[in-house]
Each structure stands twice: as C-alpha cells, then as structure tokens.
Design a protein around this motif. Structure first.
Motif, PDB file in Angstrom:
ATOM      1  N   GLY A 148       0.829  -1.194   0.000  1.00 36.72           N
ATOM      2  CA  GLY A 148       0.000   0.000   0.000  1.00 36.72           C
ATOM      3  C   GLY A 148       0.860   1.240   0.000  1.00 36.72           C
ATOM      4  N   VAL A 149       0.681   2.100  -0.992  1.00 33.56           N
ATOM      5  CA  VAL A 149       1.480   3.319  -1.131  1.00 33.56           C
ATOM      6  C   VAL A 149       0.594   4.521  -0.829  1.00 33.56           C
ATOM      7  CG1 VAL A 149       2.925   4.707  -2.655  1.00 33.56           C
ATOM      8  CG2 VAL A 149       2.930   2.206  -2.866  1.00 33.56           C
ATOM      9  N   VAL A 150       0.991   5.302   0.157  1.00 32.97           N
ATOM     10  CA  VAL A 150       0.253   6.515   0.518  1.00 32.97           C
ATOM     11  C   VAL A 150       0.959   7.691  -0.143  1.00 32.97           C
ATOM     12  CG1 VAL A 150      -0.591   7.958   2.403  1.00 32.97           C
ATOM     13  CG2 VAL A 150      -0.380   5.481   2.724  1.00 32.97           C
ATOM     14  N   GLY A 151       0.362   8.219  -1.211  1.00 37.28           N
ATOM     15  CA  GLY A 151       0.975   9.284  -1.986  1.00 37.28           C
ATOM     16  C   GLY A 151       1.633   8.718  -3.230  1.00 37.28           C
ATOM     17  N   MET A 152       0.957   8.812  -4.367  1.00 37.02           N
ATOM     18  CA  MET A 152       1.451   8.151  -5.584  1.00 37.02           C
ATOM     19  C   MET A 152       2.109   9.160  -6.521  1.00 37.02           C
ATOM     20  SD  MET A 152       1.564   4.990  -6.409  1.00 37.02           S
ATOM     21  CE  MET A 152       1.276   3.658  -7.588  1.00 37.02           C
ATOM     22  N   GLY A 153       3.023   9.950  -5.978  1.00 42.04           N
ATOM     23  CA  GLY A 153       3.828  10.833  -6.814  1.00 42.04           C
ATOM     24  C   GLY A 153       4.995  10.075  -7.404  1.00 42.04           C
ATOM     25  N   ARG A 154       6.064  10.807  -7.752  1.00 41.10           N
ATOM     26  CA  ARG A 154       7.217  10.173  -8.402  1.00 41.10           C
ATOM     27  C   ARG A 154       7.811   9.074  -7.522  1.00 41.10           C
ATOM     28  NH1 ARG A 154       8.049  15.707  -8.802  1.00 41.10           N
ATOM     29  NH2 ARG A 154       7.834  16.618 -10.882  1.00 41.10           N
ATOM     30  N   ILE A 155       8.026   9.389  -6.245  1.00 44.78           N
ATOM     31  CA  ILE A 155       8.652   8.421  -5.347  1.00 44.78           C
ATOM     32  C   ILE A 155       7.717   7.256  -5.081  1.00 44.78           C
ATOM     33  CG2 ILE A 155       9.597   8.072  -3.028  1.00 44.78           C
ATOM     34  CD1 ILE A 155      10.546  11.018  -3.149  1.00 44.78           C
ATOM     35  N   GLY A 156       6.446   7.548  -4.855  1.00 44.84           N
ATOM     36  CA  GLY A 156       5.480   6.483  -4.629  1.00 44.84           C
ATOM     37  C   GLY A 156       5.406   5.521  -5.797  1.00 44.84           C
ATOM     38  N   GLN A 157       5.426   6.052  -7.014  1.00 43.49           N
ATOM     39  CA  GLN A 157       5.387   5.202  -8.192  1.00 43.49           C
ATOM     40  C   GLN A 157       6.654   4.354  -8.308  1.00 43.49           C
ATOM     41  OE1 GLN A 157       4.097   7.241 -11.835  1.00 43.49           O
ATOM     42  NE2 GLN A 157       3.054   8.745 -10.543  1.00 43.49           N
ATOM     43  N   ALA A 158       7.802   4.940  -7.950  1.00 42.24           N
ATOM     44  CA  ALA A 158       9.058   4.178  -7.991  1.00 42.24           C
ATOM     45  C   ALA A 158       9.045   3.046  -6.972  1.00 42.24           C
ATOM     46  CB  ALA A 158      10.238   5.110  -7.742  1.00 42.24           C
ATOM     47  N   VAL A 159       8.488   3.299  -5.789  1.00 43.14           N
ATOM     48  CA  VAL A 159       8.337   2.241  -4.780  1.00 43.14           C
ATOM     49  C   VAL A 159       7.410   1.147  -5.309  1.00 43.14           C
ATOM     50  CG1 VAL A 159       7.374   1.710  -2.494  1.00 43.14           C
ATOM     51  CG2 VAL A 159       8.811   3.741  -2.801  1.00 43.14           C
ATOM     52  N   ALA A 160       6.314   1.561  -5.927  1.00 40.16           N
ATOM     53  CA  ALA A 160       5.337   0.602  -6.453  1.00 40.16           C
ATOM     54  C   ALA A 160       5.943  -0.267  -7.550  1.00 40.16           C
ATOM     55  CB  ALA A 160       4.114   1.340  -6.976  1.00 40.16           C
ATOM     56  N   ARG A 161       6.724   0.338  -8.455  1.00 39.48           N
ATOM     57  CA  ARG A 161       7.341  -0.440  -9.537  1.00 39.48           C
ATOM     58  C   ARG A 161       8.270  -1.516  -8.984  1.00 39.48           C
ATOM     59  NH1 ARG A 161       7.504   4.673 -12.100  1.00 39.48           N
ATOM     60  NH2 ARG A 161       9.650   5.037 -11.387  1.00 39.48           N
ATOM     61  N   ARG A 162       9.045  -1.153  -7.986  1.00 37.96           N
ATOM     62  CA  ARG A 162       9.947  -2.136  -7.380  1.00 37.96           C
ATOM     63  C   ARG A 162       9.163  -3.282  -6.738  1.00 37.96           C
ATOM     64  NH1 ARG A 162      12.388   2.422  -8.115  1.00 37.96           N
ATOM     65  NH2 ARG A 162      14.646   2.754  -7.920  1.00 37.96           N
ATOM     66  N   GLY A 163       8.055  -2.927  -6.093  1.00 41.51           N
ATOM     67  CA  GLY A 163       7.250  -3.956  -5.450  1.00 41.51           C
ATOM     68  C   GLY A 163       6.579  -4.885  -6.435  1.00 41.51           C
ATOM     69  N   HIS A 164       6.027  -4.314  -7.495  1.00 38.40           N
ATOM     70  CA  HIS A 164       5.299  -5.128  -8.476  1.00 38.40           C
ATOM     71  C   HIS A 164       6.244  -5.984  -9.312  1.00 38.40           C
ATOM     72  CE1 HIS A 164       2.413  -6.345 -11.513  1.00 38.40           C
ATOM     73  NE2 HIS A 164       3.222  -5.862 -12.444  1.00 38.40           N
TER      74      HIS A 164
END
Length: 315
Positions: A148-164
């Motif tokens: 779960g990412v709280v705040g899907m800006g640049r950093i949030g999206q980068a965290v999400a890509r690594r997770g997925h």
C-alpha cells in the motif's frame, strides 16, 4: 552577488558556485533568528532541511535583501513559501533527481523490517548469536504480499514499480487523483481502505499542513496485526507517539523510519524498540544524487541571477 550555502555540498558544485558568486559556506542548520539575519545579508541563499525560514523569520527581516531561496531538497516545508512570496522571494526545489535513491531506501526499510535485519545485526555485533535455529528471528515474507502506497507521486510510483516487478506484489494506493504508474495498481477511496488491506504500508506524501499527522492512531489501528509500516516522506506526517504505542503493544509487526518529527531528535522510546528499523534520513544519500541535487539548486539560482525564471520554482 553574495550567496549563502547553509551546509557543505558536493565539491564540484561548490567550486562552480565560488567561481560565479561571493560564497559563504555554513556548517549547521539556521535557527529562525539566523535565517532572518541571512535574509538581510545575502542576495541568494541555498538552504536545506532544518533551516528555519519561517513566517516569523521573514517578518523579522522586513524587506529582505535575498531574492531567491534555491532549496536543496524536494521537500521545502522548512520554508514558509507564502511568506517568501509576500516578501518577493522566489523559492525553488530539486524534484526528480532523488526519486530512485529515496525509493531504494524505502525498500531497504521494507526488507530490513520484514526480515528483522536490524535485530539480527545487533545480535551478531554483540557476540550473542548462538548459531542457526529453526525458530530464531522469524520475519515476514515480502514476495506476493499487498503493498500500500500513501501518496502516488514520483517516489510512490518508484516504490510501487519495485514492489510489483521485483517482488510480485499487488499494489494499492491512496492519492488525491488517479495515477498511471505503468503497472497494475488499484486506487482506494480512503486511507482506511489502504491501511486495512495492505501488508506493507509505505508513506511518500509531501510534507505540509495538509499531510501533518495524516497517519494518526486511527490509521495505525486499521492496519493488520502483521503489517509493516514505512515512512520515507516527512516525520510530521506521522503521529510519532501513536506509532510508538502501536509498536510497543505489538499492534503492528514492525516499522521502518528514515524521518522523524523533530529531527535530529529521535525519542528514547522509539530507539528502544527492537521491531523498528531506524535510519538517519538517508533517502537521497548517494554521491550521485546529492551532487545532482546541489547542481539543480545552484542552476536555479544561476537562472534567477541571469534574469530567467527558474525551472523548479514553487511559489
């Protein structure tokens, strides 16, 4: 043109600044009074986190000599941008260049908290490890869980890509607007929805009045008992006392923090917790990233000095 750089930065960037401006280099964060004095003494300032350019600092300075604050960092909640604008002072920041480094630290904290790496290292360094045991230091599996990412800006999206892509995780996010992160990520309606569903919660929202204490006792209470909480945004986004209480009670499994409410102060209760990984604000701390941040901050000041509107202007 007199330029104050409030803290040492990468030497190549500092050399460029000195070749172009009359540079004064500071060594420590500026207090509110020091910030006010700086506003009356310098044409431009390159500040960073901890320098207290508050509304009171601008008010005390009256009509400031400073015309631009070229901030070193994407976050600028240590600067009252409205007061700066009212005083005719341009404020810039350094977005984009620290995205990947900060996302990497987020994942450092996820993995360290999930696999109890901090506890394990302390055990080995203390000479207390007794060897492999089938039930010793059992952590939490990461692969295939819900991120779960709280705040899907640049950093949030980068965290999400690594997770997925890296860990096969299902990604959900809470954000004011829908975002296309280039991966299957599902937006949830409320923060509670995210806290209830996620196995790992990573906070990447910007600081500011809108997000202060966003993660409060109610939000933490909604997390799964085995959940891991990570903050790589700003310390004030989390109710630190509520988080400490949740960790002490075992209401959540663990946490990883790179930022704190009153940096550099870290509460003794937090430091005493074995189920919390603590880092000293390392989000952007790579040689490459910090040099790029300094370069961008200086480039903004140079643009302003040459009569151009800085690209990273925020007010």
């Amino acid at each position: 043109m007199k330029l104050l750089i409030t803290r040492p930065i990468a030497q190549p960037v500092l050399d460029q600044a000195r070749a172009r401006f009359d540079v004064t280099l500071g060594e420590a964060p500026l207090s509110e009074e020091e910030a006010s004095s700086a506003l009356t003494a310098y044409d431009a300032i390159l500040p960073t986190l901890g320098d207290a350019f508050t509304a009171a600092a601008f008010d005390r300075a009256g009509t400031p000599r400073t015309r631009i604050l070229g901030n070193f960092g994407v976050g600028y909640n240590h600067i009252d941008v409205a007061a700066a604008a009212a005083a005719g002072v341009v404020v810039t920041n350094t977005p984009d260049v620290l995205t990947d480094a900060t996302a990497d630290i987020g994942w450092t904290l996820i993995l360290a908290a999930a696999r109890r790496a901090g506890e394990g290292e302390r055990l080995v360094r203390a000479g207390q490890w007794g060897g492999f045991g089938p039930q010793s230091l059992l952590g939490t599996h990461v692969t295939g869980k819900v991120l779960g990412v709280v705040g899907m800006g640049r950093i949030g999206q980068a965290v999400a890509r690594r997770g997925h892509h890296g860990f096969g995780m299902d990604v959900i996010y809470f954000n004011r607007s829908e975002k296309d992160a280039g991966l299957p990520a599902r937006q949830v309606d409320t923060l509670r929805d995210l806290m209830v569903q996620a196995d790992f919660v990573v906070v990447t929202v910007p600081g500011g009045a809108r997000t202060t204490k966003l993660i409060d006792a109610d939000a933490l209470a909604a997390m799964k008992p085995g959940g891991i909480f990570v903050n790589i945004s700003r310390g004030e986004v989390v109710d630190e006392v509520a988080l400490i209480d949740a960790l002490e009670r075992g209401a959540i499994a663990g946490a990883g923090l790179d930022v704190y409410e009153a940096e550099p102060h870290v509460p003794e209760r937090l430091r005493a917790l074995e189920n919390c990984v603590l880092l000293p604000h390392l989000g952007s701390a790579t040689v490459e990233t910090r040099q790029a941040m300094g370069q961008m901050a200086l480039d903004n000041i140079i643009s302003f000095a040459e009569g151009r509107d800085p690209r990273q202007r925020v007010n």
